[in-house]
Design an enzyme around this catalytic site. Structure first.
Site, PDB file in Angstrom:
ATOM      1  N   ALA A 252       0.796  -1.228   0.000  1.00 25.14           N
ATOM      2  CA  ALA A 252       0.000   0.000   0.000  1.00 25.14           C
ATOM      3  C   ALA A 252       0.832   1.283   0.000  1.00 25.14           C
ATOM      4  O   ALA A 252       0.294   2.363   0.225  1.00 25.14           O
ATOM      5  CB  ALA A 252      -0.940  -0.001   1.209  1.00 25.14           C
ATOM      6  N   ALA A 253       2.127   1.176  -0.279  1.00 25.37           N
ATOM      7  CA  ALA A 253       2.986   2.356  -0.220  1.00 25.37           C
ATOM      8  C   ALA A 253       2.533   3.447  -1.185  1.00 25.37           C
ATOM      9  O   ALA A 253       2.456   4.631  -0.830  1.00 25.37           O
ATOM     10  CB  ALA A 253       4.428   1.963  -0.523  1.00 25.37           C
ATOM     11  N   GLY A 254       2.227   3.061  -2.425  1.00 24.66           N
ATOM     12  CA  GLY A 254       1.806   4.049  -3.415  1.00 24.66           C
ATOM     13  C   GLY A 254       0.502   4.724  -3.046  1.00 24.66           C
ATOM     14  O   GLY A 254       0.321   5.923  -3.276  1.00 24.66           O
ATOM     15  N   ASP A 255      -0.414   3.968  -2.462  1.00 28.49           N
ATOM     16  CA  ASP A 255      -1.694   4.551  -2.066  1.00 28.49           C
ATOM     17  C   ASP A 255      -1.506   5.561  -0.940  1.00 28.49           C
ATOM     18  O   ASP A 255      -2.145   6.621  -0.928  1.00 28.49           O
ATOM     19  CB  ASP A 255      -2.663   3.451  -1.632  1.00 28.49           C
ATOM     20  CG  ASP A 255      -3.012   2.520  -2.774  1.00 28.49           C
ATOM     21  OD1 ASP A 255      -2.999   2.971  -3.940  1.00 28.49           O
ATOM     22  OD2 ASP A 255      -3.284   1.338  -2.511  1.00 28.49           O
TER      23      ASP A 255
END
Length: 309
Positions: A252-255
């Site tokens: 979920a880093a990009g989110d």
């Protein structure tokens, strides 16, 4: 939406089904997993949670199925204070599901079945157009029909609302569409898909950003995970170095980055400061398991930003 950072998210709402394993199984192989858990997800919904936990007032537009997962996902979003009045329940299509395998290095491998997300239609577009009257930033991705997202982008531009596109999962974008895009922020894999350049460092990221800019994108942001973030805009270009953390799950880093960037820009921060805020949120997200569960709060992000480098 009447707070200082009013975020409108038009995108996917999925249930994440996550298995941790030492590696991916080979074709025909059954491999024993180490741990299984579920986590509410969907790129749109997770970005909405990220923005809400960082102080944004968030409205979500999308669809879920009339099944076991839909109510669970919506209840989780409500707990984060997200306005769900424009999320429809689809009686004919299942809620989107992401099946995720996280390997020993913390890298994630995702198979997404989008279900009800792909049934977003004129009803959702109308809801977006109405909500844009009170929005500072519109966040869109590629988990719903992109033609519909593009019409939402055009409506936002007509109303002077800034737009952030997370071009994931990567899918073809017609040449005439790029000039309509404000901020586009692919990761390394997506950047290669859209530009043909393998992004393995700052120099390659600069070349990929230049290609996107030449296509007509106003602001190109290249997310490079542990290598940092590169950006290029009319006002100039720059590099935001990575925050050093122990990665547990990169799902979920990009989110986290996109939700944080939306809040920062809505609050009036500069592009570079907004990217740094987003990079800090993304760094914290990889230290925690899950999808929406991994989204950090404002205090944690500010503490990381203010910590010694």
């Amino acid at each position: 939406m009447d707070a200082s950072a009013n975020i409108l998210v038009f995108g996917g709402i999925n249930m994440g089904l996550i298995t941790r394993s030492s590696r991916l199984p080979r074709p025909g192989e059954t491999l024993r997993g180490e741990r299984f858990y579920s986590s509410s997800g969907g790129k749109g919904a997770t970005q909405a949670v990220a923005a809400a936990r960082l102080g944004g007032r968030v409205k979500m537009v999308g669809r879920v199925g009339d099944d076991l997962f839909g109510p669970v996902l919506l209840e989780g979003l409500r707990r984060d204070g997200i306005d769900l009045s424009a999320v429809a329940v689809d009686a004919d299509h299942g809620t989107g599901v992401g099946v995720i395998v996280v390997d020993a290095s913390g890298q994630n491998h995702v198979l997404a079945t989008y279900g009800a997300n792909l049934q977003c239609n004129e009803e959702q577009l109308e809801a977006v157009e109405q909500a844009l009257l009170h929005a500072d930033v519109l966040v869109v991705q590629m988990e719903i029909p992109f033609a519909l997202s593009l019409r939402a982008v055009q409506a936002a531009r007509e109303r002077g609302v800034r737009v952030i596109l997370d071009p994931a999962p990567a899918a073809a974008i017609e040449a005439e569409v790029y000039p309509h895009l404000d901020i586009v922020a692919p990761n390394q894999t997506e950047a290669e898909f859209y530009t043909g350049i393998a992004v393995d460092g700052v120099e390659a990221a600069a070349k990929a950003a230049a290609v996107l800019r030449a296509k007509g994108v106003r602001v190109a942001i290249i997310k490079m995970a542990e290598l940092g973030v590169y950006f290029e805009a009319d006002s100039g270009s720059g590099f935001v170095p990575p925050f050093r953390v122990a990665a547990l799950d990169t799902t979920a880093a990009g989110d986290a980055f996109h939700g944080a960037l939306a809040v920062a820009l809505a609050e009036g921060k500069s592009l570079e400061d907004g990217i740094r805020f987003g990079a800090a949120a993304g760094a914290l997200a990889v230290t925690r398991p899950g999808v929406q569960d991994a989204m950090p709060d404002r205090a944690a992000v500010e503490a990381l930003l203010n910590s010694p480098s």
